[in-house]
Design an enzyme around this catalytic site. Structure first.
Site, PDB file in Angstrom:
ATOM      1  N   TYR A 177     -11.981  77.396  67.241  1.00 37.23           N
ATOM      2  CA  TYR A 177     -10.952  77.637  68.256  1.00 37.23           C
ATOM      3  C   TYR A 177     -11.373  77.040  69.596  1.00 37.23           C
ATOM      4  O   TYR A 177     -10.585  76.360  70.269  1.00 37.23           O
ATOM      5  CB  TYR A 177     -10.737  79.135  68.387  1.00 37.23           C
ATOM      6  CG  TYR A 177      -9.752  79.558  69.450  1.00 37.23           C
ATOM      7  CD1 TYR A 177      -8.385  79.441  69.256  1.00 37.23           C
ATOM      8  CD2 TYR A 177     -10.200  80.109  70.657  1.00 37.23           C
ATOM      9  CE1 TYR A 177      -7.474  79.855  70.223  1.00 37.23           C
ATOM     10  CE2 TYR A 177      -9.302  80.524  71.624  1.00 37.23           C
ATOM     11  CZ  TYR A 177      -7.941  80.394  71.405  1.00 37.23           C
ATOM     12  OH  TYR A 177      -7.054  80.803  72.369  1.00 37.23           O
ATOM     13  N   ALA A 186     -13.421  74.595  70.159  1.00 34.43           N
ATOM     14  CA  ALA A 186     -13.379  73.134  70.074  1.00 34.43           C
ATOM     15  C   ALA A 186     -11.946  72.616  70.104  1.00 34.43           C
ATOM     16  O   ALA A 186     -11.650  71.594  70.738  1.00 34.43           O
ATOM     17  CB  ALA A 186     -14.079  72.669  68.802  1.00 34.43           C
TER      18      ALA A 186
END
Length: 240
Positions: A149, A151
């Site tokens: 998430y 990233a």
């Protein structure tokens, strides 16, 4: 002249708050949800507006939905894109297939909506787009428990900047990165997260309406000189 605002992901949380705020301000609001839930139908009835459903990760379905909206006589002046999802993805032990799921829901789905509305906005010479990132997209606030998430949200901010360059000068596009907000996700917060919430400079979580107000501003004429930016709304968490 009444403007039309499409809110992708408006059945709950920040998206619902944005829909209510825009409707109160006199905008023609178009609702969107992944599926036709009772809550989405009730919100559409309450606001007296149209609601459309499609999977944001399905490019063909998104294009068809935007075409249907246009065929209803609604030229989209602004897009507020709140769609996304968070899944546990531990940096060391998590299932990396979930990283791909996170990328599809938090990056590709917004991209599909942006691409679908951009031609009409460009043709009319004006448009506003806002995406919703997260403080987890910041390097210093990335979480090893939701690495996929984090990233994906970092990628969304980069994508937003890329679209700002591609769509200028007719269309502005910015991202808002909220901190911890009192949506239904708050029920899942761990004690560690609750400690983070309390540690921001304001000592509290945000309300969906506070984030909605910023999203709405970025689609207004008052924000006409802002594009390609990610704006934090985190209660000062990043500034500690």
């Amino acid at each position: 002249m009444t403007r039309t605002v499409l809110i992708a992901g408006s059945s709950r949380g920040i998206g619902e708050a944005a829909a209510r705020l825009e409707a109160t301000a006199g905008s023609r609001v178009i609702l969107h949800g992944r599926t036709e839930t009772e809550k989405l139908k009730q919100l559409a009835a309450e606001l007296g507006t149209l609601a459309f459903t499609c999977d944001g990760q399905d490019e063909t379905a998104v294009n068809r939905t935007v075409q249907q909206i246009t065929e209803q006589g609604c030229e989209i002046d602004a897009l507020i894109c709140t769609i996304g999802a968070v899944l546990p993805t531990n940096a060391l032990t998590g299932d990396t297939e979930r990283w791909i799921d996170e990328y599809r829901s938090n990056v590709l789905a917004p991209v599909n909506f942006i691409r679908a509305v951009a031609p009409g906005m460009t043709a009319r010479g004006r448009g506003r787009i806002v995406t919703v990132s997260s403080i987890r997209g910041r390097d210093n606030l990335a979480s090893p428990e939701v690495t996929g998430y984090s990233a994906a949200k970092a990628a969304l901010e980069n994508v937003t900047a890329s679209f700002a360059k591609a769509l200028a000068p007719a269309v502005t596009i910015n991202a808002v990165a909220p901190g911890f907000v009192m949506t239904d996700m708050a029920e899942t917060w761990s004690e560690t997260v609750r400690g983070e919430v309390a540690s921001n400079l304001l000592g509290r979580a945000g309300q969906p309406e506070e984030i909605a107000a910023l999203l709405s501003y970025l689609t207004s004429d008052g924000a006409s000189f802002i594009t390609g930016q990610t704006i934090l709304a985190d209660g000062g968490l990043d500034a500690r």
